[in-house]
Design a protein around this motif. Structure first.
Motif, PDB file in Angstrom:
ATOM      1  N   UNK A  51       8.230  -8.116   6.190  1.00 34.53           N
ATOM      2  CA  UNK A  51       9.232  -8.753   5.345  1.00 34.53           C
ATOM      3  C   UNK A  51      10.161  -7.744   4.688  1.00 34.53           C
ATOM      4  N   UNK A  52       9.746  -6.479   4.682  1.00 30.00           N
ATOM      5  CA  UNK A  52      10.556  -5.426   4.065  1.00 30.00           C
ATOM      6  C   UNK A  52      11.902  -5.286   4.773  1.00 30.00           C
ATOM      7  N   UNK A 101       5.855   1.403   4.789  1.00 27.76           N
ATOM      8  CA  UNK A 101       7.080   0.679   4.464  1.00 27.76           C
ATOM      9  C   UNK A 101       7.750   0.158   5.728  1.00 27.76           C
ATOM     10  N   UNK A 102       7.718   0.962   6.778  1.00 25.07           N
ATOM     11  CA  UNK A 102       8.358   0.546   8.027  1.00 25.07           C
ATOM     12  C   UNK A 102       7.601  -0.608   8.682  1.00 25.07           C
ATOM     13  N   UNK A 114       2.743   8.728   5.357  1.00 19.73           N
ATOM     14  CA  UNK A 114       2.034   7.442   5.313  1.00 19.73           C
ATOM     15  C   UNK A 114       2.844   6.401   4.550  1.00 19.73           C
ATOM     16  N   UNK A 115       3.484   6.824   3.470  1.00 14.41           N
ATOM     17  CA  UNK A 115       4.322   5.901   2.700  1.00 14.41           C
ATOM     18  C   UNK A 115       5.468   5.365   3.562  1.00 14.41           C
ATOM     19  N   UNK A 156       0.819  -1.214   0.000  1.00 16.58           N
ATOM     20  CA  UNK A 156       0.000   0.000   0.000  1.00 16.58           C
ATOM     21  C   UNK A 156       0.853   1.264   0.000  1.00 16.58           C
ATOM     22  N   UNK A 157       2.131   1.116   0.317  1.00 17.82           N
ATOM     23  CA  UNK A 157       3.014   2.284   0.337  1.00 17.82           C
ATOM     24  C   UNK A 157       3.130   2.929  -1.031  1.00 17.82           C
TER      25      UNK A 157
END
Length: 256
Positions: free
Chosen positions: A215-216, A210-211, A205-206, A197-198
């Motif tokens: 799994x990122x 992401x944070x 919000x992005x 969704x980022x």
């Protein structure tokens, strides 16, 4: 410490006297083995092509071509298997009514929680240890970079322990193992896809999405980079999940 050790031994015995550990070990290693074979075969094909075109071989790296994809795929596979290791930890105790007996023993709630969590973590590390065969095979044919390899496994340990902590929390909230398994998988899947969704939002919000993507944070470990924010993220997930689980156990004691 004696209370933790007693709970730990009980849980390890239950793992290996039931089909759970054997089923998880068998299918996990088969699936990871299949991914390793596919990645290794593709690398072998690419290497033969590089032999005919030396300039192409400049970008050929064992760590980037084999180990990093394997670590990423293993992280995704864990989404499906970790709920199986945690679904019965508290749910089965509540269903059978032994949770009341357990909580009346001269063992603190925190010792019960840590004993169960450490048992699940020990089983997971044993499972992960079995995959050491794959980098050993790679090392037989090519030179392996130990830094990215060890950091990659550190990332998988932190990722898996985060999954286990979430699973323990969910298991403490229900008495149905199937519900605990599917709910854990749903939460972990949500923490994975939130990163997608980022791309649809911007600004703060992005950065937040992401944070939060669980799994990122694994990717940098596979590159040999141990970033403090990634370590803090996984430790925060573990600490928060265990804290909430402890509160859940204490509320059970208050309600009798």
């Amino acid at each position: 410490m004696m209370g933790i050790w007693a709970v730990f031994k009980k849980e390890m015995r239950l793992y290996f006297t039931s089909p759970v550990a054997y089923v998880v070990f068998t299918f996990f290693l088969l699936i990871v083995g299949y991914f390793f074979y596919s990645i290794f075969a593709f690398y072998n094909l690419t290497s033969m092509q590089a032999a005919m075109n030396p300039s192409f071989a400049l970008d050929l790296n064992v760590t980037d071509a084999i180990m990093r994809p394997l670590f990423s795929n293993t992280g995704i596979i864990l989404l499906f298997f970790m709920p199986m290791l945690t679904m019965r930890l508290f749910a089965e105790e509540k269903r059978s009514g032994t949770i009341e007996l357990l909580l009346t023993f001269p063992v603190r709630d925190g010792e019960v929680l840590l004993g169960k969590f450490v048992a699940a973590m020990a089983l997971y590390i044993m499972l992960l240890g079995c995959t050491a065969l794959y980098p050993a095979i790679v090392g037989y044919f090519a030179r392996v970079e130990w830094g990215p390899l060890l950091s990659g496994y550190l990332g998988l340990v932190l990722l898996g322990c985060s999954f286990l902590a979430v699973g323990v929390l969910v298991s403490s909230l229900t008495e149905n193992q199937i519900v605990a398994s599917f709910a854990t998988f749903g939460i972990l899947l949500g923490l994975w896809v939130i990163g997608w969704s980022a791309d649809l939002v911007g600004g703060n919000w992005r950065t937040l999405f992401q944070y939060l993507s669980i799994l990122e944070h694994l990717d940098s470990f596979g590159r040999g980079v141990i970033d403090t924010k990634d370590v803090v993220y996984y430790l925060s997930v573990i600490a928060l999940s265990l804290f909430l689980t402890l509160r859940s156990l204490e509320s059970k004691r208050w309600r009798g």
